[in-house]
Design a protein around this motif. Sequence first.
Motif, PDB file in Angstrom:
ATOM      1  N   MET A  91      -5.171 -11.342 -15.207  1.00 10.04           N
ATOM      2  CA  MET A  91      -6.062 -11.429 -14.036  1.00 10.04           C
ATOM      3  C   MET A  91      -5.309 -11.239 -12.729  1.00 10.04           C
ATOM      4  O   MET A  91      -5.782 -10.550 -11.837  1.00 10.04           O
ATOM      5  N   GLN A  92      -4.130 -11.856 -12.614  1.00 15.50           N
ATOM      6  CA  GLN A  92      -3.414 -11.704 -11.339  1.00 15.50           C
ATOM      7  C   GLN A  92      -2.890 -10.278 -11.191  1.00 15.50           C
ATOM      8  O   GLN A  92      -2.884  -9.740 -10.088  1.00 15.50           O
ATOM      9  N   LEU A  93      -2.499  -9.637 -12.301  1.00  9.29           N
ATOM     10  CA  LEU A  93      -2.047  -8.239 -12.200  1.00  9.29           C
ATOM     11  C   LEU A  93      -3.213  -7.312 -11.855  1.00  9.29           C
ATOM     12  O   LEU A  93      -3.034  -6.287 -11.200  1.00  9.29           O
ATOM     13  N   CYS A  94      -4.421  -7.667 -12.322  1.00 10.90           N
ATOM     14  CA  CYS A  94      -5.614  -6.880 -12.000  1.00 10.90           C
ATOM     15  C   CYS A  94      -6.121  -7.182 -10.596  1.00 10.90           C
ATOM     16  O   CYS A  94      -6.783  -6.348  -9.978  1.00 10.90           O
ATOM     17  N   GLY A  95      -5.860  -8.403 -10.134  1.00  9.34           N
ATOM     18  CA  GLY A  95      -6.578  -8.902  -8.967  1.00  9.34           C
ATOM     19  C   GLY A  95      -6.001  -8.531  -7.612  1.00  9.34           C
ATOM     20  O   GLY A  95      -6.723  -8.482  -6.620  1.00  9.34           O
ATOM     21  N   GLY A  96      -4.701  -8.264  -7.549  1.00  6.15           N
ATOM     22  CA  GLY A  96      -4.104  -7.959  -6.252  1.00  6.15           C
ATOM     23  C   GLY A  96      -4.693  -6.694  -5.656  1.00  6.15           C
ATOM     24  O   GLY A  96      -5.234  -5.855  -6.375  1.00  6.15           O
ATOM     25  N   ARG A  97      -4.609  -6.573  -4.327  1.00  6.56           N
ATOM     26  CA  ARG A  97      -5.163  -5.391  -3.665  1.00  6.56           C
ATOM     27  C   ARG A  97      -4.452  -4.111  -4.108  1.00  6.56           C
ATOM     28  O   ARG A  97      -5.052  -3.047  -4.131  1.00  6.56           O
ATOM     29  N   TRP A  98      -3.176  -4.212  -4.423  1.00  4.48           N
ATOM     30  CA  TRP A  98      -2.389  -3.038  -4.804  1.00  4.48           C
ATOM     31  C   TRP A  98      -1.780  -3.264  -6.170  1.00  4.48           C
ATOM     32  O   TRP A  98      -1.509  -4.399  -6.563  1.00  4.48           O
TER      33      TRP A  98
ATOM     34  N   GLU B  60       0.834  -1.202   0.000  1.00  4.84           N
ATOM     35  CA  GLU B  60       0.000   0.000   0.000  1.00  4.84           C
ATOM     36  C   GLU B  60       0.872   1.256   0.000  1.00  4.84           C
ATOM     37  O   GLU B  60       0.651   2.185  -0.788  1.00  4.84           O
ATOM     38  N   LEU B  61       1.870   1.286   0.875  1.00  3.04           N
ATOM     39  CA  LEU B  61       2.711   2.483   0.984  1.00  3.04           C
ATOM     40  C   LEU B  61       3.575   2.677  -0.264  1.00  3.04           C
ATOM     41  O   LEU B  61       3.703   3.803  -0.772  1.00  3.04           O
ATOM     42  N   PHE B  62       4.167   1.614  -0.766  1.00  3.36           N
ATOM     43  CA  PHE B  62       5.019   1.738  -1.957  1.00  3.36           C
ATOM     44  C   PHE B  62       4.203   2.246  -3.160  1.00  3.36           C
ATOM     45  O   PHE B  62       4.674   3.068  -3.933  1.00  3.36           O
ATOM     46  N   THR B  63       2.986   1.723  -3.321  1.00  3.12           N
ATOM     47  CA  THR B  63       2.205   2.111  -4.510  1.00  3.12           C
ATOM     48  C   THR B  63       1.505   3.457  -4.324  1.00  3.12           C
ATOM     49  O   THR B  63       1.237   4.143  -5.290  1.00  3.12           O
ATOM     50  N   ASN B  64       1.212   3.833  -3.080  1.00  5.37           N
ATOM     51  CA  ASN B  64       0.479   5.095  -2.866  1.00  5.37           C
ATOM     52  C   ASN B  64       1.349   6.269  -2.451  1.00  5.37           C
ATOM     53  O   ASN B  64       0.948   7.422  -2.620  1.00  5.37           O
ATOM     54  N   HIS B  65       2.509   5.990  -1.862  1.00  4.70           N
ATOM     55  CA  HIS B  65       3.349   7.105  -1.408  1.00  4.70           C
ATOM     56  C   HIS B  65       4.731   7.088  -2.051  1.00  4.70           C
ATOM     57  O   HIS B  65       5.482   8.047  -1.911  1.00  4.70           O
TER      58      HIS B  65
END
Lengths: 226, 226
Positions: free
Chosen positions: A111-118, A36-41
């Motif tokens: 699908m797996q690239l779309c499916g993860g939470r982040w 979450e932090l790596f992808t959002n911040h």
Amino acid sequence: MSTAALGGSGRGRPRLEQPRRPGRTAREEILDAAAELFTNHGYGSTSTRRIADAVGVRQASLYHHFATKDDILDALLTGTVDEPLQLAADLLGEAGPAAPRLHALVVADAMQLCGGRWNLGALYLLPELRTDRFEPFRRRRAELRELYRRLSAAVIAECDGPADAADLPFRLVESVINSRSDDGVAPSGQPWVIGAGALRVLGFTGENAALVECTAARLGVQAPAR
Amino acid sequence: MSTAALGGSGRGRPRLEQPRRPGRTAREEILDAAAELFTNHGYGSTSTRRIADAVGVRQASLYHHFATKDDILDALLTGTVDEPLQLAADLLGEAGPAAPRLHALVVADAMQLCGGRWNLGALYLLPELRTDRFEPFRRRRAELRELYRRLSAAVIAECDGPADAADLPFRLVESVINSRSDDGVAPSGQPWVIGAGALRVLGFTGENAALVECTAARLGVQAPAR
């Protein structure tokens, strides 16, 4: 957020009593918080301290699972290539026409690239990945790209398509990363759109419906509404 | 590197005597240095101080051109969409079949993404771009994507292709960013490979050679060797 902010009673390890993140283990919670932090911040702007705070554990506990921030990133990235690598190797070992095999790989991987939470694929372009630390990951991803290329070349040979297009299916799959980043969400039917597109771009002009049925059965997923 | 390290003689403004970067003006040199640092060391990890040092100017001089680091990033990113936006608008306004017009846009845009000294497209996925500061840039890029979609939809209509594929040409063009990142260089023929692929993915089955000739003439570039 510190452990105190969790409403900890001072009895220690409030994390185990109030798990706030997906993950059965502390390791999985750390990975989720870091993703979450790596992808959002941003990777450079995220400290291991901040990750520990987000999980509600001490930094020392985090270091018990991961010696460095790079190790966390490596675990996250490797998680995005391990399954497609295994699937690609299995599919390459099978007999029969290449088109349905490439289709299954493309749809499953998208699908797996779309499916993860982040949206972890957004981290593939980090300059940090060019350092020696990530050479094993880069090698695995290059191996996946090479397996895509071999399956794609087999499709091109089957349908007398353009020889120079063999890298494009791998790139089309990765494009779900950009779609997720631009749109905030990945449109749910996108893996099937990309599955069909990856075949067409190689010159395949056969029936898409047959590929969809075959891939849905193989992956144990629902085929998209027609 | 500080200005002193440039072998400055103490007469001041050694930058003007020893320009070390492409760019006719201080502003262009700042943009070049920032592009290098952002793409090679990360946006979050690059300070304006480091950019000023890389150019060999004081931070105060840098702030004369750009008030914030975000302003530098915005200028770099906007530089990657302005030309394709203009071209896309021009092409949409033209009469005639859509296929050669989309082909020209795809090849020109892929060329500019391949051609810059630094792989600026890799910055599109930065989480920082989701802030309000970059709303104007996001809007311009969304506008470009929409123009691609309209031209693509026109091609689909012409060749009775799959309606859901209209976003794929834009995504294929962006894939040169990933190729550059993975391979260190963009293969020189890639814009043409992507031009042909972008048409095929929409169901176009016409002759590629005619499109290549037409696009090469329009853009004033050399067609690839057959």
